[in-house]
Design a protein around this motif. Structure first.
Motif, short mmCIF file in Angstrom:
data_model
loop_
_atom_site.label_atom_id
_atom_site.label_comp_id
_atom_site.label_asym_id
_atom_site.label_seq_id
_atom_site.Cartn_x
_atom_site.Cartn_y
_atom_site.Cartn_z
N PRO A 66 0.81 -1.23 0.00
CA PRO A 66 0.00 0.00 0.00
C PRO A 66 0.84 1.27 0.00
O PRO A 66 0.32 2.36 -0.19
N ASP A 67 2.15 1.11 0.20
CA ASP A 67 3.06 2.24 0.21
C ASP A 67 3.32 2.73 -1.22
O ASP A 67 3.69 1.95 -2.10
N THR A 68 3.11 4.00 -1.47
CA THR A 68 3.26 4.52 -2.84
C THR A 68 4.71 4.65 -3.28
O THR A 68 4.99 4.70 -4.48
N GLU A 69 5.64 4.67 -2.32
CA GLU A 69 7.05 4.78 -2.69
C GLU A 69 7.55 3.50 -3.33
O GLU A 69 8.28 3.51 -4.34
N HIS A 70 7.16 2.36 -2.75
CA HIS A 70 7.67 1.08 -3.23
C HIS A 70 6.62 0.25 -3.96
O HIS A 70 6.97 -0.66 -4.72
N GLY A 71 5.34 0.52 -3.73
CA GLY A 71 4.28 -0.27 -4.32
C GLY A 71 3.32 0.58 -5.11
O GLY A 71 3.62 1.72 -5.49
N ALA A 72 2.13 0.03 -5.35
CA ALA A 72 1.13 0.72 -6.15
C ALA A 72 0.24 1.65 -5.33
O ALA A 72 -0.58 2.39 -5.89
N GLY A 73 0.36 1.58 -4.01
CA GLY A 73 -0.47 2.43 -3.16
C GLY A 73 -1.91 1.98 -3.08
O GLY A 73 -2.80 2.78 -2.77
N LEU A 74 -2.16 0.69 -3.34
CA LEU A 74 -3.52 0.17 -3.33
C LEU A 74 -3.93 -0.26 -1.92
O LEU A 74 -3.13 -0.79 -1.17
N LYS A 75 -5.19 -0.03 -1.59
CA LYS A 75 -5.73 -0.55 -0.34
C LYS A 75 -5.98 -2.05 -0.49
O LYS A 75 -5.96 -2.59 -1.59
N ASN A 76 -6.22 -2.72 0.63
CA ASN A 76 -6.47 -4.16 0.58
C ASN A 76 -7.63 -4.50 -0.34
O ASN A 76 -7.57 -5.45 -1.12
N VAL A 77 -8.70 -3.72 -0.26
CA VAL A 77 -9.88 -4.01 -1.07
C VAL A 77 -9.62 -3.75 -2.56
O VAL A 77 -10.29 -4.31 -3.42
N GLU A 78 -8.61 -2.92 -2.88
CA GLU A 78 -8.25 -2.67 -4.27
C GLU A 78 -7.29 -3.73 -4.81
O GLU A 78 -7.35 -4.10 -5.99
N TYR A 79 -6.40 -4.21 -3.94
CA TYR A 79 -5.46 -5.23 -4.39
C TYR A 79 -6.12 -6.60 -4.50
O TYR A 79 -5.71 -7.43 -5.32
N ALA A 80 -7.15 -6.85 -3.70
CA ALA A 80 -7.78 -8.18 -3.64
C ALA A 80 -8.15 -8.73 -5.02
O ALA A 80 -7.82 -9.88 -5.33
N PRO A 81 -8.84 -7.97 -5.88
CA PRO A 81 -9.19 -8.54 -7.20
C PRO A 81 -7.97 -8.80 -8.08
O PRO A 81 -8.02 -9.68 -8.94
N LEU A 82 -6.89 -8.08 -7.86
CA LEU A 82 -5.66 -8.35 -8.61
C LEU A 82 -5.05 -9.68 -8.16
O LEU A 82 -4.55 -10.46 -8.98
N ALA A 83 -5.11 -9.95 -6.85
CA ALA A 83 -4.63 -11.23 -6.34
C ALA A 83 -5.46 -12.37 -6.93
O ALA A 83 -4.92 -13.44 -7.23
N GLU A 84 -6.75 -12.14 -7.10
CA GLU A 84 -7.59 -13.17 -7.72
C GLU A 84 -7.14 -13.48 -9.14
O GLU A 84 -7.04 -14.65 -9.54
N LEU A 85 -6.87 -12.45 -9.90
CA LEU A 85 -6.38 -12.67 -11.26
C LEU A 85 -5.07 -13.45 -11.26
O LEU A 85 -4.89 -14.39 -12.05
N MET A 86 -4.16 -13.08 -10.39
CA MET A 86 -2.87 -13.77 -10.32
C MET A 86 -3.03 -15.22 -9.90
O MET A 86 -2.25 -16.09 -10.30
#
Length: 402
Positions: A66-86
């Motif tokens: 969730p950190d924008t410096e090293h990551g995409a800055g996504l909240k858990n609820v925003e990253y969750a569907p990406l994890a599903e795709l992966m």
């Protein structure tokens, strides 16, 4: 209540989905065949590094942070569907540098690591240059109760000394695995949640010995694997202890919630893949003069699979939202609920898909046997069902106790 993905999550969903469809799906079957044909499968095939470079160039990298410096800055609820795709692919999480246990270890270092620890280990992990392992489970005690831990991390002057045997240390077999996080007993007389420490252990430290790689349902899951690791009088500077002695349980709680969201959403993606394969098989394959879909209650089984997947997804997304808005304490019951619900749901869906594929479903001609093994393992990984049911019931009963 709005169930729509945010604009940011939708954008990443499109980009990740396109990358998987155009870059990963076309090469993954050949990747698995090539790796399986090797006498020594504990290697990184060139295609993995090529895909990682492409993903990083497109900004599809460290999406879990969730950190924008090293990551995409996504909240858990925003990253969750990406994890599903992966989760639909065995290699996609690594391609996007979103693979376990590296994600959890990076979160630990990001939240609790010293600057020296971050420079030495977090930076190369974020760059995908090295891999890591997490050493907690032990063969000689019931590790479902983490307070049983027998391995020790004893402070002696300006050193910490590690002794004990760990197993099911996922990732330890990877040729790029350079560091493990070891959890051990430091002070048996302290409060039960202040007795343990987490220590960063370079794998080339004297006294560290990686033994057998454990097959899970006959699969060693190369090139990462799940290994047995012995620590014999391993001496490290006190600076290797993360956040200080006695803070192991605190750190474990810090990585708890997001890690379970990642696991469960990847497993939902795997269940979706199994349902897709089941539906294709049911409509293409004919027996007794009819498509399989029209035989033996298979339509109802397919319907129940769709219902189960959608129910599980909504529960995980609700849990992710609660983590984002109320923190772990506000989502403690739900975090345990999803760990029970999702693996059991996925096992049912995958088993149904195997049944529709007949004997072929048990072979490596389809990804279903490997999917079943992975889903079954997750009913034990990070705590068995019974532990999580105990958490849920305790929280529920507390409402009615004086």
């Amino acid at each position: 209540m709005d169930f729509a993905h945010s604009a940011r999550a939708t954008e990443y969903l499109d980009r990740v989905g396109e990358f998987i469809a155009t870059e990963i799906d076309p090469v993954e079957p050949d990747y698995h065949r090539e790796l399986a044909a090797l006498d020594d499968p504990w290697v990184v095939l060139p295609v993995i590094e090529e895909l990682k470079a492409k993903a990083r160039a497109k900004g599809l990298w460290n999406l879990f942070l969730p950190d924008t410096e090293h990551g995409a800055g996504l909240k858990n609820v925003e990253y969750a569907p990406l994890a599903e795709l992966m989760g639909r692919s065995a290699i996609a999480p690594e391609v996007f540098n979103c693979n376990a246990p590296d994600t959890g270890n990076m979160e630990v270092l990001h939240m609790f690591g010293s600057q020296e620890q971050k420079d030495r280990w977090l930076t190369p992990l974020l760059a995908g240059e090295i891999r890591s392992a997490f050493c907690m489970t032990e063969p000689d005690v019931a590790s479902s109760d983490a307070t049983n831990m027998a391995a020790t991390a004893i402070v002696e002057d300006d050193e910490v000394v590690l002794n004990g045997t760990k197993w099911f240390s996922t990732g330890i077999g990877h040729p790029n695995c350079k560091v493990a996080i070891f959890m051990g007993l430091t002070d048996p007389d302290a409060h039960k949640y202040a007795r343990h420490s987490m220590v960063l252990v370079p794998l080339d430290t004297p006294g560290v010995s990686v033994g057998r790689m454990l097959p899970v349902f006959g699969r060693v899951d190369a090139p990462s694997g799940h290994g047995e690791v012995t620590f014999t009088d391993v001496r490290l500077p006190l600076e290797a202890v993360i956040a200080g002695p006695g803070r192991g349980f605190e750190i474990a709680q810090g990585r708890l919630g997001p890690g379970r969201i990642h696991h469960c959403m990847r497993l939902i993606g795997l269940a979706e893949k199994a349902l897709e394969l089941a539906c294709r098989r049911a409509t293409d394959r004919v027996a007794f003069g009819k498509p399989l879909a029209n035989l033996g209650g298979n339509r109802e089984r397919i319907a129940n699979a769709r219902i189960g997947i959608d129910q599980a997804r909504l529960l995980v997304l609700s849990t992710a939202w609660k983590l984002d808005t109320h923190g772990l304490r506000g989502a403690l019951s739900e975090v345990s609920q999803i760990k029970v619900v999702v693996p059991n749901m996925a096992l049912g869906v995958i088993d149904m898909a195997i049944q529709l594929h007949g004997g072929a479903g048990m072979t490596d001609d389809f990804p279903l046997a490997a999917a079943y093994a992975g889903a079954r393992a997750l009913r034990l990984a990070d705590g068995p069902d019974e532990v999580h049911q105990g958490v849920v019931s305790r929280i529920e009963l507390k409402k009615y106790l004086p």
